[in-house]
Write an enzyme that holds these catalytic residues in place. Structure first.
Site, PDB file in Angstrom:
ATOM      1  N   ASP A  98     -17.202   6.826  -1.308  1.00  0.00           N
ATOM      2  CA  ASP A  98     -15.979   6.938  -0.638  1.00  0.00           C
ATOM      3  C   ASP A  98     -15.663   8.126   0.185  1.00  0.00           C
ATOM      4  O   ASP A  98     -16.234   9.250  -0.174  1.00  0.00           O
ATOM      5  CB  ASP A  98     -14.953   6.406  -1.512  1.00  0.00           C
ATOM      6  CG  ASP A  98     -13.355   6.296  -0.964  1.00  0.00           C
ATOM      7  OD1 ASP A  98     -13.476   6.160   0.376  1.00  0.00           O
ATOM      8  OD2 ASP A  98     -12.373   6.182  -1.701  1.00  0.00           O
ATOM      9  N   GLN A 134     -10.065  -3.870  -3.008  1.00  0.00           N
ATOM     10  CA  GLN A 134     -11.593  -3.413  -2.592  1.00  0.00           C
ATOM     11  C   GLN A 134     -12.661  -3.687  -3.666  1.00  0.00           C
ATOM     12  O   GLN A 134     -13.791  -4.165  -3.212  1.00  0.00           O
ATOM     13  CB  GLN A 134     -11.443  -1.978  -2.353  1.00  0.00           C
ATOM     14  CG  GLN A 134     -12.555  -1.321  -1.805  1.00  0.00           C
ATOM     15  CD  GLN A 134     -12.967  -1.820  -0.358  1.00  0.00           C
ATOM     16  OE1 GLN A 134     -12.340  -1.620   0.599  1.00  0.00           O
ATOM     17  NE2 GLN A 134     -14.245  -2.210  -0.191  1.00  0.00           N
ATOM     18  N   HIS A 178      -7.362   0.677  -6.431  1.00  0.00           N
ATOM     19  CA  HIS A 178      -7.718  -0.349  -5.130  1.00  0.00           C
ATOM     20  C   HIS A 178      -8.254  -1.525  -5.331  1.00  0.00           C
ATOM     21  O   HIS A 178      -9.628  -1.761  -5.109  1.00  0.00           O
ATOM     22  CB  HIS A 178      -8.463   0.459  -4.036  1.00  0.00           C
ATOM     23  CG  HIS A 178      -8.485   0.015  -2.791  1.00  0.00           C
ATOM     24  ND1 HIS A 178      -7.782  -1.013  -2.367  1.00  0.00           N
ATOM     25  CD2 HIS A 178      -9.123   0.195  -1.431  1.00  0.00           C
ATOM     26  CE1 HIS A 178      -7.788  -1.266  -1.131  1.00  0.00           C
ATOM     27  NE2 HIS A 178      -8.636  -0.567  -0.642  1.00  0.00           N
ATOM     28  N   ARG A 238       0.903  -1.299  -0.142  1.00  0.00           N
ATOM     29  CA  ARG A 238       0.028  -0.097  -0.145  1.00  0.00           C
ATOM     30  C   ARG A 238       0.846   1.355  -0.141  1.00  0.00           C
ATOM     31  O   ARG A 238       1.615   1.498   0.730  1.00  0.00           O
ATOM     32  CB  ARG A 238      -0.708  -0.004   1.293  1.00  0.00           C
ATOM     33  CG  ARG A 238      -1.427   1.446   1.581  1.00  0.00           C
ATOM     34  CD  ARG A 238      -2.658   1.480   2.389  1.00  0.00           C
ATOM     35  NE  ARG A 238      -3.912   0.446   1.991  1.00  0.00           N
ATOM     36  CZ  ARG A 238      -5.122   0.828   2.506  1.00  0.00           C
ATOM     37  NH1 ARG A 238      -5.249   1.459   3.695  1.00  0.00           N
ATOM     38  NH2 ARG A 238      -5.914   0.172   1.887  1.00  0.00           N
ATOM     39  N   ARG A 298     -13.620  -8.553   2.201  1.00  0.00           N
ATOM     40  CA  ARG A 298     -12.050  -8.240   1.750  1.00  0.00           C
ATOM     41  C   ARG A 298     -11.445  -9.508   2.370  1.00  0.00           C
ATOM     42  O   ARG A 298     -10.580 -10.112   1.706  1.00  0.00           O
ATOM     43  CB  ARG A 298     -11.644  -7.091   2.478  1.00  0.00           C
ATOM     44  CG  ARG A 298     -12.207  -5.783   2.140  1.00  0.00           C
ATOM     45  CD  ARG A 298     -11.787  -5.253   0.935  1.00  0.00           C
ATOM     46  NE  ARG A 298     -10.210  -5.048   0.868  1.00  0.00           N
ATOM     47  CZ  ARG A 298      -9.412  -4.288   1.216  1.00  0.00           C
ATOM     48  NH1 ARG A 298     -10.281  -3.186   1.782  1.00  0.00           N
ATOM     49  NH2 ARG A 298      -8.196  -4.272   1.122  1.00  0.00           N
ATOM     50  N   CYS A 320     -16.311   1.709   1.119  1.00  0.00           N
ATOM     51  CA  CYS A 320     -15.361   0.857   1.209  1.00  0.00           C
ATOM     52  C   CYS A 320     -14.665   0.933   2.637  1.00  0.00           C
ATOM     53  O   CYS A 320     -14.009   0.354   3.159  1.00  0.00           O
ATOM     54  CB  CYS A 320     -14.264   1.219   0.307  1.00  0.00           C
ATOM     55  SG  CYS A 320     -13.760   2.925   0.416  1.00  0.00           S
TER      56      CYS A 320
HETATM   57  N1   CP Z   1     -11.340  -0.140   2.659  1.00  0.00           N
HETATM   58  C1   CP Z   1      -9.877   0.053   3.100  1.00  0.00           C
HETATM   59  O1   CP Z   1      -8.917  -0.612   2.164  1.00  0.00           O
HETATM   60  O2   CP Z   1      -9.571   0.072   4.535  1.00  0.00           O
HETATM   61  P1   CP Z   1      -8.424   0.247   5.109  1.00  0.00           P
HETATM   62  O3   CP Z   1      -7.856   1.638   4.705  1.00  0.00           O
HETATM   63  O4   CP Z   1      -8.452   0.255   6.642  1.00  0.00           O
HETATM   64  O5   CP Z   1      -7.657  -0.979   4.907  1.00  0.00           O
HETATM   65  N1  NVA Z   2     -10.021   6.802  -1.311  1.00  0.00           N
HETATM   66  C1  NVA Z   2      -9.522   6.235   0.165  1.00  0.00           C
HETATM   67  C2  NVA Z   2      -9.552   4.786   0.274  1.00  0.00           C
HETATM   68  C3  NVA Z   2      -9.305   4.299   1.497  1.00  0.00           C
HETATM   69  C4  NVA Z   2      -9.681   2.635   1.783  1.00  0.00           C
HETATM   70  C5  NVA Z   2      -8.051   6.528   0.228  1.00  0.00           C
HETATM   71  O1  NVA Z   2      -7.277   6.558  -0.539  1.00  0.00           O
HETATM   72  O2  NVA Z   2      -7.818   7.116   1.399  1.00  0.00           O
END
Ligand code: CP
Ligand code: NVA
Length: 313
Positions: free
Chosen positions: A230, A138, A135, A108, A298, A270
């Site tokens: 989101d 997700q 993502h 990530r 997930r 999400c």
């Molecule tokens: N939706 C999601 O990816 O959550 P986190 O940021 O908690 O991993």
């Molecule tokens: N769009 C959000 C998603 C978090 C899971 C971010 O990137 O922070």
């Protein structure tokens, strides 16, 4: 129907075929059934996943770590601050070294190019656990959730209301290949990336689904089966927080907007959610919300992805 994935990595759903997405969903459903029946399933016995996190996470971290454990393997949390990566060791060298110890890497990070570089230099699978661009895990979990709730995918219309961000990009790549119609509604200045939209438009035409964009959330939601949103301020955008909150005014998923959708529409997010911003508390905590089933998926979907990419081929 295919029985294996042709790719080494999962970087975006753009690189995956419709059949490969179906395969991930069906393997994930099987793994979920086994788990619910208390049946051990350990195709990754003795294998290890490294998890590099440059951003915070609750769901991604816990579901990958526990998913790996449940599949018989181990997971290692790697913070770039504690690694030589944080002191200038290159991504390529990190990839080469980790490939000697591990059987897979989940990352990530901010820049999608970093994930591509890691994957290009690693001999083991690399899984994108969120970048500023996409993502994919997700959206795989989201598609499975829609399948669970609606029983079919073909003909279902998803209204994505909010920032045309990483999650939205993955929706645009994933929806046509899952037979889902997608309507995206974002404010002026926050529209989808034209290149992603163009690719998704072609994919929608190839797969016989609809993809539309509008600046009007009401038009997007009208008669939809799924309403999705989101956060307005993604990780890394904190400096724009006040400006974004003003510019997204009118894009909140609240009861008034939900009333325009089908009566049995489901509400998805999400997570993490900011009640009172992109979604009202009444809606996210209301009877149409499926956000916690979605979060659970997930785990199941990522176990499917790991079993397929990291299991014996
Ligand atoms: N939706 C999601 O990816 O959550 P986190 O940021 O908690 O991993
Ligand atoms: N769009 C959000 C998603 C978090 C899971 C971010 O990137 O922070």
């Amino acid at each position: 129907m295919v029985n294996k994935l042709s790719k080494k990595d999962l970087l975006t759903l753009d690189e995956y075929t419709k059949d490969e997405i179906s395969l991930i969903l069906s393997v994930s459903e099987n793994i979920r059934t086994k788990q619910k029946n208390g049946e051990m399933f350990v195709p990754l016995l003795g294998k290890a996943l490294g998890m590099i996190f440059r951003k915070s996470s609750t769901r991604t971290r816990v579901s990958f770590e526990i998913g790996m454990f449940q599949l018989g393997g181990a997971a290692l949390y790697l913070s770039p601050n504690d690694m030589q990566l944080g002191r200038g060791e290159t991504v390529a060298d990190t990839a080469r070294v980790l490939s000697r110890y591990l059987d897979g890497i989940m990352i990530r990070t901010y820049d999608h190019a970093e994930v591509e570089e890691l994957a290009a230099n690693a001999t083991i699978p690399v899984i994108n656990g969120l970048t500023d661009f996409t993502h994919p895990c997700q959206i795989l979990a989201d598609i499975l959730t829609i399948k669970d709730k609606k029983k079919v995918l073909k003909g279902i219309t998803v209204a994505y209301v909010g920032d045309a961000n990483n999650v939205c990009n993955s929706w645009m790549f994933g929806a046509p290949k899952a037979d889902l119609n997608l309507r995206v509604a974002s404010p002026k200045g926050y529209e989808p990336d034209p290149a992603v939209f163009a690719r998704a438009k072609k994919s929608a035409a190839d797969n016989g689904t609809e993809l539309v964009f509008t600046n009007d959330p009401r038009a997007a939601v009208e008669n939809a089966d799924v309403i999705y949103t989101d956060v307005w301020v993604s990780m890394g955008q904190e400096a724009e927080s006040e400006k974004r909150k003003k510019e997204f005014d009118g894009f909140q998923i609240n009861s008034e907007l939900v009333r325009l959708a089908k009566k049995d529409a489901i509400i998805m997010h999400c997570l993490p959610a900011h009640r009172g911003e992109e979604i009202s508390a009444e809606v996210i905590d209301g009877p149409q919300s499926v956000v916690f089933d979605e979060a659970e998926n997930r785990l199941h979907v990522q176990k499917g992805v790991m079993a397929l990419l990291m299991g014996n081929k």
